[in-house]
Design a protein around this motif. Structure first.
Motif, PDB file in Angstrom:
ATOM      1  N   LEU A 125      36.293   2.239 -19.288  1.00 58.17           N
ATOM      2  CA  LEU A 125      34.976   1.913 -19.831  1.00 58.17           C
ATOM      3  C   LEU A 125      34.170   1.150 -18.795  1.00 58.17           C
ATOM      4  O   LEU A 125      34.686   0.232 -18.160  1.00 58.17           O
ATOM      5  CB  LEU A 125      35.107   1.011 -21.071  1.00 58.17           C
ATOM      6  N   ALA A 151      44.774   3.434 -24.835  1.00 51.96           N
ATOM      7  CA  ALA A 151      44.086   3.771 -26.074  1.00 51.96           C
ATOM      8  C   ALA A 151      45.050   4.388 -27.071  1.00 51.96           C
ATOM      9  O   ALA A 151      45.958   5.137 -26.701  1.00 51.96           O
ATOM     10  CB  ALA A 151      42.950   4.752 -25.788  1.00 51.96           C
ATOM     11  N   SER A 210      27.914   3.626 -27.788  1.00 52.89           N
ATOM     12  CA  SER A 210      29.237   3.574 -28.419  1.00 52.89           C
ATOM     13  C   SER A 210      29.792   2.177 -28.241  1.00 52.89           C
ATOM     14  O   SER A 210      29.622   1.564 -27.187  1.00 52.89           O
ATOM     15  CB  SER A 210      30.184   4.592 -27.773  1.00 52.89           C
ATOM     16  N   TRP A 211      30.466   1.678 -29.265  1.00 55.49           N
ATOM     17  CA  TRP A 211      31.026   0.328 -29.252  1.00 55.49           C
ATOM     18  C   TRP A 211      32.543   0.430 -29.283  1.00 55.49           C
ATOM     19  O   TRP A 211      33.110   1.089 -30.145  1.00 55.49           O
ATOM     20  CB  TRP A 211      30.525  -0.458 -30.462  1.00 55.49           C
ATOM     21  N   PHE A 212      33.208  -0.229 -28.340  1.00 55.97           N
ATOM     22  CA  PHE A 212      34.664  -0.199 -28.237  1.00 55.97           C
ATOM     23  C   PHE A 212      35.216  -1.608 -28.404  1.00 55.97           C
ATOM     24  O   PHE A 212      34.835  -2.523 -27.676  1.00 55.97           O
ATOM     25  CB  PHE A 212      35.095   0.359 -26.877  1.00 55.97           C
ATOM     26  N   ARG A 213      36.143  -1.762 -29.350  1.00 54.73           N
ATOM     27  CA  ARG A 213      36.831  -3.044 -29.527  1.00 54.73           C
ATOM     28  C   ARG A 213      38.021  -3.068 -28.579  1.00 54.73           C
ATOM     29  O   ARG A 213      38.829  -2.152 -28.565  1.00 54.73           O
ATOM     30  CB  ARG A 213      37.307  -3.199 -30.965  1.00 54.73           C
ATOM     31  N   VAL A 214      38.123  -4.150 -27.797  1.00 58.30           N
ATOM     32  CA  VAL A 214      39.176  -4.268 -26.789  1.00 58.30           C
ATOM     33  C   VAL A 214      39.978  -5.536 -27.063  1.00 58.30           C
ATOM     34  O   VAL A 214      39.405  -6.579 -27.403  1.00 58.30           O
ATOM     35  CB  VAL A 214      38.580  -4.314 -25.366  1.00 58.30           C
ATOM     36  N   SER A 238      40.945   4.231 -36.598  1.00 55.73           N
ATOM     37  CA  SER A 238      40.354   3.262 -35.686  1.00 55.73           C
ATOM     38  C   SER A 238      40.925   3.464 -34.292  1.00 55.73           C
ATOM     39  O   SER A 238      42.130   3.684 -34.138  1.00 55.73           O
ATOM     40  CB  SER A 238      40.673   1.850 -36.188  1.00 55.73           C
ATOM     41  N   LEU A 239      40.055   3.381 -33.286  1.00 55.40           N
ATOM     42  CA  LEU A 239      40.486   3.473 -31.895  1.00 55.40           C
ATOM     43  C   LEU A 239      40.816   2.068 -31.410  1.00 55.40           C
ATOM     44  O   LEU A 239      39.989   1.161 -31.512  1.00 55.40           O
ATOM     45  CB  LEU A 239      39.389   4.083 -31.025  1.00 55.40           C
ATOM     46  N   SER A 240      42.019   1.897 -30.916  1.00 59.44           N
ATOM     47  CA  SER A 240      42.458   0.608 -30.408  1.00 59.44           C
ATOM     48  C   SER A 240      42.583   0.693 -28.885  1.00 59.44           C
ATOM     49  O   SER A 240      43.197   1.623 -28.367  1.00 59.44           O
ATOM     50  CB  SER A 240      43.814   0.255 -31.026  1.00 59.44           C
ATOM     51  N   VAL A 241      41.987  -0.264 -28.173  1.00 65.44           N
ATOM     52  CA  VAL A 241      42.063  -0.309 -26.719  1.00 65.44           C
ATOM     53  C   VAL A 241      42.711  -1.630 -26.317  1.00 65.44           C
ATOM     54  O   VAL A 241      42.230  -2.700 -26.687  1.00 65.44           O
ATOM     55  CB  VAL A 241      40.665  -0.188 -26.062  1.00 65.44           C
ATOM     56  N   LEU A 259      42.061   4.820 -20.987  1.00 70.01           N
ATOM     57  CA  LEU A 259      40.621   4.855 -21.202  1.00 70.01           C
ATOM     58  C   LEU A 259      39.964   3.968 -20.156  1.00 70.01           C
ATOM     59  O   LEU A 259      40.442   2.863 -19.886  1.00 70.01           O
ATOM     60  CB  LEU A 259      40.311   4.328 -22.607  1.00 70.01           C
TER      61      LEU A 259
END
Length: 145
Positions: free
Chosen positions: A36, A105, A73-77, A120-123, A34
Motif C-alpha cells: 500500500l 493480507a 479505499s480504506w485499509f485497516r492495518v 473483512s480484509l486484515s493486513v 499486499l
C-alpha cells in the motif's frame, strides 16, 4: 543424423528429475502480500489484544482514478511491533502522513450483530516507510505571506 537442439536432453530426462521447488527444502506455503502507498487516515493507536499483547492499529487511505471521479479505499492495518523506537516512531506519525506499507493480507468471515455474514480484509504490517510528512499547521498557506 539429427541436428542437436538444446531441448533434446530434457526430452529424454525422466519426469522425476524435475521438481517444482528444487530450490528449497521447506514445504510450499501460500502467501498473500499486499503493498500500500497512501496516507494515514487516522493517528495510529496502541491497543491490547484479548491475550494482552500490544498492537498498533491504523488506517491507510489509497486513492485512484481521475480527479473528478477519484475513488478512495480504506485499509485497516495492524502492527505487532515490539516495544521501543520502532513502535514509538509509528505512534508519533500524524494523520495525513504518506506511507509505504508491506503486509500480509487475509480475509476473515464473521457474523455481525444482526446475524448477517460479513467478510473483512486484515493486513498485518511487515514493513513501513514514511515517504512524506503532512504540512505543518504552523506554516502559513502558500501565497498568504
Amino acid at each position: 543424423m539429427r541436428a542437436f537442439t538444446p531441448l533434446r536432453p530434457f526430452l529424454r530426462a525422466p519426469a522425476t528429475t524435475f521438481s517444482a521447488r528444487s530450490f528449497s527444502s521447506s514445504p510450499a506455503h501460500s502467501v498473500a502480500r499486499l503493498i500500500l502507498t497512501g496516507r494515514l487516515g487516522t493517528d495510529p493507536e496502541l491497543q491490547a489484544t484479548s491475550t494482552g499483547q500490544d498492537v498498533v492499529k491504523y488506517v491507510v487511505a489509497t486513492s485512484y482514478g481521475p480527479r473528478d471521479n477519484r475513488q478512495t479505499s480504506w485499509f485497516r492495518v495492524s502492527s505487532f511491533q515490539p516495544e521501543g523506537p520502532q513502535r514509538d516512531h509509528l505512534l508519533s506519525l500524524p494523520k495525513g502522513t504518506l506511507v509505504y506499507v508491506e503486509g500480509d493480507a487475509s480475509i476473515r468471515s464473521y457474523e455481525d450483530a444482526e446475524g448477517k455474514r460479513q467478510s473483512s480484509l486484515s493486513v498485518v504490517q511487515r514493513t513501513l516507510e514514511v515517504l512524506k510528512r503532512p504540512h505543518s499547521d504552523s506554516f502559513p498557506p502558500e501565497g498568504t505571506q
